[in-house]
Design a protein around this motif. Sequence first.
Motif, PDB file in Angstrom:
ATOM      1  N   ASN B  10       0.827  -1.219   0.000  1.00 39.91           N
ATOM      2  CA  ASN B  10       0.000   0.000   0.000  1.00 39.91           C
ATOM      3  C   ASN B  10       0.858   1.266   0.000  1.00 39.91           C
ATOM      4  O   ASN B  10       0.573   2.214   0.716  1.00 39.91           O
ATOM      5  CB  ASN B  10      -0.931   0.014   1.218  1.00 39.91           C
ATOM      6  CG  ASN B  10      -1.954  -1.098   1.137  1.00 39.91           C
ATOM      7  OD1 ASN B  10      -2.060  -1.767   0.109  1.00 39.91           O
ATOM      8  ND2 ASN B  10      -2.687  -1.286   2.211  1.00 39.91           N
ATOM      9  N   GLY B  11       1.945   1.254  -0.743  1.00 39.80           N
ATOM     10  CA  GLY B  11       2.794   2.439  -0.852  1.00 39.80           C
ATOM     11  C   GLY B  11       3.755   2.616   0.297  1.00 39.80           C
ATOM     12  O   GLY B  11       4.553   3.547   0.309  1.00 39.80           O
ATOM     13  N   VAL B  12       3.694   1.697   1.279  1.00 37.71           N
ATOM     14  CA  VAL B  12       4.613   1.809   2.418  1.00 37.71           C
ATOM     15  C   VAL B  12       5.759   0.822   2.226  1.00 37.71           C
ATOM     16  O   VAL B  12       5.527  -0.343   1.915  1.00 37.71           O
ATOM     17  CB  VAL B  12       3.873   1.489   3.749  1.00 37.71           C
ATOM     18  CG1 VAL B  12       4.809   1.659   4.929  1.00 37.71           C
ATOM     19  CG2 VAL B  12       2.647   2.361   3.885  1.00 37.71           C
ATOM     20  N   GLY B  30       1.544  -3.539  10.546  1.00 36.23           N
ATOM     21  CA  GLY B  30       0.339  -2.863  11.027  1.00 36.23           C
ATOM     22  C   GLY B  30      -0.706  -2.628   9.957  1.00 36.23           C
ATOM     23  O   GLY B  30      -1.557  -1.774  10.084  1.00 36.23           O
ATOM     24  N   ILE B  31      -0.621  -3.434   8.882  1.00 36.32           N
ATOM     25  CA  ILE B  31      -1.627  -3.288   7.825  1.00 36.32           C
ATOM     26  C   ILE B  31      -2.611  -4.434   7.946  1.00 36.32           C
ATOM     27  O   ILE B  31      -2.224  -5.598   8.019  1.00 36.32           O
ATOM     28  CB  ILE B  31      -0.953  -3.298   6.436  1.00 36.32           C
ATOM     29  CG1 ILE B  31      -0.013  -2.093   6.302  1.00 36.32           C
ATOM     30  CG2 ILE B  31      -1.995  -3.288   5.321  1.00 36.32           C
ATOM     31  CD1 ILE B  31       0.948  -2.189   5.158  1.00 36.32           C
ATOM     32  N   VAL B  76      -0.901  -4.261  -3.238  1.00 36.31           N
ATOM     33  CA  VAL B  76      -2.022  -3.416  -2.826  1.00 36.31           C
ATOM     34  C   VAL B  76      -3.010  -4.309  -2.097  1.00 36.31           C
ATOM     35  O   VAL B  76      -3.446  -5.319  -2.642  1.00 36.31           O
ATOM     36  CB  VAL B  76      -2.689  -2.746  -4.049  1.00 36.31           C
ATOM     37  CG1 VAL B  76      -3.888  -1.931  -3.610  1.00 36.31           C
ATOM     38  CG2 VAL B  76      -1.691  -1.884  -4.790  1.00 36.31           C
ATOM     39  N   THR B  77      -3.314  -3.977  -0.853  1.00 36.15           N
ATOM     40  CA  THR B  77      -4.181  -4.867  -0.081  1.00 36.15           C
ATOM     41  C   THR B  77      -5.632  -4.430  -0.119  1.00 36.15           C
ATOM     42  O   THR B  77      -6.502  -5.168   0.295  1.00 36.15           O
ATOM     43  CB  THR B  77      -3.747  -4.925   1.395  1.00 36.15           C
ATOM     44  OG1 THR B  77      -3.981  -3.645   1.978  1.00 36.15           O
ATOM     45  CG2 THR B  77      -2.297  -5.319   1.525  1.00 36.15           C
ATOM     46  N   ASP B  78      -5.861  -3.254  -0.592  1.00 41.31           N
ATOM     47  CA  ASP B  78      -7.231  -2.763  -0.544  1.00 41.31           C
ATOM     48  C   ASP B  78      -7.458  -1.708  -1.618  1.00 41.31           C
ATOM     49  O   ASP B  78      -6.773  -0.690  -1.636  1.00 41.31           O
ATOM     50  CB  ASP B  78      -7.473  -2.133   0.837  1.00 41.31           C
ATOM     51  CG  ASP B  78      -8.927  -2.234   1.221  1.00 41.31           C
ATOM     52  OD1 ASP B  78      -9.727  -2.600   0.344  1.00 41.31           O
ATOM     53  OD2 ASP B  78      -9.250  -1.954   2.382  1.00 41.31           O
ATOM     54  N   ASP B  79      -8.349  -1.983  -2.532  1.00 45.64           N
ATOM     55  CA  ASP B  79      -8.810  -0.939  -3.444  1.00 45.64           C
ATOM     56  C   ASP B  79     -10.257  -1.270  -3.805  1.00 45.64           C
ATOM     57  O   ASP B  79     -10.829  -2.225  -3.281  1.00 45.64           O
ATOM     58  CB  ASP B  79      -7.896  -0.811  -4.672  1.00 45.64           C
ATOM     59  CG  ASP B  79      -7.975  -2.024  -5.598  1.00 45.64           C
ATOM     60  OD1 ASP B  79      -8.783  -2.931  -5.314  1.00 45.64           O
ATOM     61  OD2 ASP B  79      -7.235  -2.051  -6.593  1.00 45.64           O
TER      62      ASP B  79
END
Lengths: 637, 375
Positions: B10-12, B30-31, B76-79
């Motif tokens: 997620n960009g981290v 922490g995701i 990406v875990t969420d879109d």
Amino acid sequence: MKKPAPRESSKSFKIDSPESLQLFKKSIVAGESATGKEVVICCGSGCMSSGSEHVREAFVSESKQQGLEDEVTIKRSGCRGLCVRGPIVVVDPDDIFYQYVTKEDVPEIISETLLENRVVEKLLDEDPATGKKYLHEDDIPFYKKQKRVVLKNCGRIDPTSIEDYIKVDGFQAVAKVVSRMTPEEVIEDIKLSGLRGRGGAGFPTGIKWETAGNAPGEEKYIICNGDEGDPGAFMDRSVMEGDPFSVLEGMMIAGYAVGASRGIIYVRAEYPLAVHHLSTAIAQCADLGLLGRDVMGSGFDFEIKIVKGAGAFVCGEETALIASVEGRSGQPRPKPPFPAIQGLWGKPTIINNVETLVNVSRIMLNGAEWYSKIGTETNKGTKIFSLVGTVRNVGLVEVEMGTTLREIIYDVGGGIPGGKRFKAVQTGGPSGGCIPEELLDLPVEYETLANVGSIMGSGGMLVMDESTCIVNIARYFLDFAQHESCGQCVPCRLGTKQMFKILKDITKGEGNPQDINTLFYLAEAVKAGSICGLGMTVPNPVLSTIKYFRDEYREHIHEKRCRALVCRSLISYHIKEYKCKACLKCLQACPVDAIIGAKWQVHEIDQTKCVKCGTCMEVCPSRFSAVECVSGQVIED
Amino acid sequence: MTKHVPLTINGVEVRAPEGTTILTAAQDAGIYIPTLCHCPDVSSQGVCRLCLVKIEKRRRLEPSCRTLVEEGMVVVTDDAEIEQLRQVILELILSDHDFNCLLCPKSGNCRLQELVTHIDYNERRFNRFEHVAKELPIDTSNPFFNFNPNKCIHCTICVRTCNEISGTHAIDMAHRGYDLKVSTFANKPLKESVCVSCGECVERCPVGALTPKKVEHPTREVKTTCTHCGVGCGLYLGIRGGAIIRARGDRENPVNQGNLCVRGRYGHEFVDCHERLSFPLVRAYDEYAQASSIVDEVTEKGKPVTAPLVKREGKFVEITWDQAIKYVASTLSHYKGDQFSAISSAKCTNEENYLFQKFVRVVMGTNNIDHCARL
């Protein structure tokens, strides 16, 4: 399954080198009868079910009676493709093609064709339009547009005789491979030929073999996937029944190329004839020393075993197939690791479809270059389709890749019978999409079919005419899918269930306006979320019908109308008062006594009692045609 | 030292040890990635399909619980697309779940409940689904826990636990498609199967399908060591109203790492049992006869007996430990060699058992020593 008896003739003789294979072939050709008269009776599953075994028995007893046993050879063969016209009998050497042969026709064929060299006209194929009769197989339009590469021997050789196979260049490819080529060269040749897996996904066979060949491990396996589960598909079945030796040959080549010494044929237990022919073929090969230790003196060992599947559709998926062979329940597992790296018992395993393996033996016999000239740029070779549904020539067809759907359906298949309009064609079995008329000029390739929302699959081709309800067809396939889902992952197990339920509601007239949307989301989720190929493709019938036949869904939902008059809840039978002659026919025929009336009293259907079986419409004399079937309209009396 | 590989979630930018899954890497960073069928103690199956994530350059969505981290991976875990998929999957699971949450013993501790708060769902679509209330019989044959197949979400955690942690292989998934269910061999009740009632599956069941028969919640927990055998598993005893009502394994304990057997998990009722014997019994013929009336009083009142007692004419007499030991020693001195035999207890530690057999062999001079092996 009874074990094939050991053959006396070749017990002492072993083929231990390519040279001895040539010698063996020569001795077979030399031993043939002088007249060369042969009656070849198709004993594929199609012809068998229309009584070809009785025809064969009649031929045997009749020729005995007429004292022709020594002059005429009567032989069984595998499927010839034109299953709808079975039983098919071909008289050689003149290659006269007889169709719809019954045992009553046998004496006539013997006395006319075999003794007098005259043709029995009534058994020939006839052009429905011009009335022209076709004498030879090659003249028949059904065969004209086909290119028979895989099915070359099917219908020509006796599938239970290794001599017959060796006579038509059988095992020459293996001889060439094991004596003159290195495994790397074989893989290179397969890559050059451009052969892609015929199981449905179209993965390049050469690359699969290379991966398995390079994978570390002493022990490797070749599995032939003969678990053909699509309803209405019988390509692999016909090949295994009609030409089992070519399958074995392909497996031997694959085994040599990747360094495997064990082969397994996974075949459905529902195909007893295929199992019988394959096991006979394996026993005969082992007898002649073509299977076992040190094949043709090359130092290459190969043995083949048959594993019978219990008939789960999902076991056609390679990881589920492996689980089934290992004795576990047939559930796929996520890939990677791919079976070519970690397959059966954790060892590198090649799983190829029956058709792919037969292609392999043809490629190695005729050369990669010959093969790469057949087909299109990215799709080489030919493809077998089992052409079923409302089409004139139901049967097995093999066409060059890139042939258009229209050519297959109209030129080879002979078009739609009964003057009805074409509606859709479904390719790839229950996981394929329905392709509408405007896309009929689409060339048959893996990519083009995928682009329009269908798949090549293993080659089922279901033609539907206007009397087919498209929503009902989607419901039918989803019913199949929900039963055949292994149930492991949520989207497939429950998604297919809910889609089926919604489609069932729509066909019952209980659909609501949101349903198309809900179906779409469900289908997309099942497609994206499932573990294996089954889940990824089973929504195709729903997605493609929503895409191309949305109007029909809307009619069902909003107007409660089924234009094909198929969905029982949406149709009603009705007697036209001014046409009814009160003849009592329908009244007596109605199974539920739903028709009110009497002699001299016009009949009427009690809609509350009617079960919509359509009997009244069938029995109403055509000169009256008083019964009509309507959907979505108000009946005015 | 394990190598750490850099990847982007997620960009981290995160770093995760080689060989960990995307799910673990994300959780460590922490995701949150929703999941139902993942259990860190057993292998991943990837069947709930809720943890699907997008990975750059991969054609399909991949289950994060099974996909290992690779260097430079962009995840990406969420879109919107994944969210849509998760919604549909959650709705599907709920459509097949008997969600009588108010009466469910798992309520408040249920992973499915937790997911409903994390993942939105489309109410209209959900209502359109057929709520196929399966009315499968609840298996209550096991004395310690119940199996309610109507609440089962087919995550297979119990099957994997039984195979990988307990090694019992008592259950597996049977049938196909919608009929798929957790089943014992030949679909027999659990009690008639090879199940050893260790309760590991009950402990891990994310929903209310496998629930203990006693569902009281403790008010406090006491860390202790199991007294059932010499292994010495660490456990937490749950206390409520001064009584032990539950036991759970201590995950930090190196001996059992959180696992327990049937005795450790369910065998704690003896503690408060009024029939419990917490004293040595000695058959004696001496001057303590008049004390028997006292003991009668003690047992009648139902008080636990805390001091050693001497049995006299079918009655118990309270004596001190010193007296008891002296008494035993004086009696033992009458016997020697094969006149004597002894049985020791599985509830003693290895050291105690060692000492006891040493005593029997060396002091008493016999090999007649045995062990009750299990309780």
